[in-house]
Motif scaffolding. Sequence first.
Motif, PDB file in Angstrom:
ATOM      1  N   CYS A  89       6.328 -47.560 -82.020  1.00  0.00           N
ATOM      2  CA  CYS A  89       7.691 -47.620 -82.564  1.00  0.00           C
ATOM      3  C   CYS A  89       8.726 -47.280 -81.500  1.00  0.00           C
ATOM      4  O   CYS A  89       9.827 -47.860 -81.484  1.00  0.00           O
ATOM      5  CB  CYS A  89       7.814 -46.667 -83.743  1.00  0.00           C
ATOM      6  N   GLU A  91       8.514 -47.943 -78.276  1.00  0.00           N
ATOM      7  CA  GLU A  91       8.679 -49.156 -77.475  1.00  0.00           C
ATOM      8  C   GLU A  91       9.450 -50.219 -78.243  1.00  0.00           C
ATOM      9  O   GLU A  91      10.231 -50.985 -77.664  1.00  0.00           O
ATOM     10  CB  GLU A  91       7.311 -49.691 -77.049  1.00  0.00           C
ATOM     11  N   GLY A  92       9.254 -50.281 -79.561  1.00  0.00           N
ATOM     12  CA  GLY A  92      10.016 -51.230 -80.370  1.00  0.00           C
ATOM     13  C   GLY A  92      11.501 -50.909 -80.390  1.00  0.00           C
ATOM     14  O   GLY A  92      12.345 -51.811 -80.370  1.00  0.00           O
ATOM     15  N   ARG A  95      12.988 -52.122 -77.172  1.00  0.00           N
ATOM     16  CA  ARG A  95      13.183 -53.577 -77.226  1.00  0.00           C
ATOM     17  C   ARG A  95      14.390 -53.914 -78.101  1.00  0.00           C
ATOM     18  O   ARG A  95      15.182 -54.829 -77.767  1.00  0.00           O
ATOM     19  CB  ARG A  95      11.927 -54.248 -77.767  1.00  0.00           C
ATOM     20  N   GLY A 208       2.389 -50.762 -77.178  1.00  0.00           N
ATOM     21  CA  GLY A 208       3.809 -51.014 -77.395  1.00  0.00           C
ATOM     22  C   GLY A 208       4.420 -51.860 -76.300  1.00  0.00           C
ATOM     23  O   GLY A 208       5.230 -52.758 -76.573  1.00  0.00           O
ATOM     24  N   PHE A 212       6.073 -55.448 -77.190  1.00  0.00           N
ATOM     25  CA  PHE A 212       7.533 -55.543 -77.162  1.00  0.00           C
ATOM     26  C   PHE A 212       8.100 -55.853 -75.785  1.00  0.00           C
ATOM     27  O   PHE A 212       9.308 -56.117 -75.682  1.00  0.00           O
ATOM     28  CB  PHE A 212       8.138 -54.245 -77.686  1.00  0.00           C
TER      29      PHE A 212
END
Length: 222
Positions: A89, A91-92, A95, A208, A212
């Motif tokens: 999450c 890393e999301g 992004r 991640g 992403f």
Amino acid sequence: MAMSPTMASVTGMATSTSTAAASKGMSGMSGMGGMGGGDMSEANEPFLGMQMLWNWYTVDSCFISRTWRITSKGMFAGSCIGVICLVICLEGLRRAQREYDAYLVRQYHMQNIQGRPSPRESISKTGDIEANDNAKHDAHQISVIPKSSDSGYALVAKPQRLVPTVLQQAIRALIHMLQFAVAYFIMLLAMYYNGYIIICIIIGAYLGSFIFSWEGIHISDA
């Protein structure tokens, strides 16, 4: 042989003194026994503090708070999966920050391009910029540089700067705040020095980034 009254009184005082000392010693021993029992009961309790040394604890380990106490191997496995998802999450969110900034840039270009003539149409063959509103706007974005060849002039784009609105900046700050909160939570988990948790953090960072960070790489013209 009869004892004198003085000797009898001395003997009675000695007997009472010894009796009081014996009772005091018994109470002290019982107190020490109670203290020892308390230490033994505390020793049997699991350690709920933060470990400052590398460890591989699973069951009876505790993270962040007393409510997050591992009572079974299945609960520990679920905690490891949750840590992996938490890093993914993070890393999301990174992004999402990049995508939102790219969205703002695309929106800026669409608003400036619509209803305006091409920059080449507003420049005469001699390289002079026509005196109209559109051409004046274009003059801030392009430069006319003479070329040594016979082709005339070349157009060189000037760098542009986008200043977000208050609402846009608020959204950017919100995404950054979420990144900061999740990253700080992951740092607290890593500070327990649990080998399994740290391995899960590394795995989550890999997954991640794989998910992403899979995006196009800009290649500039040499």
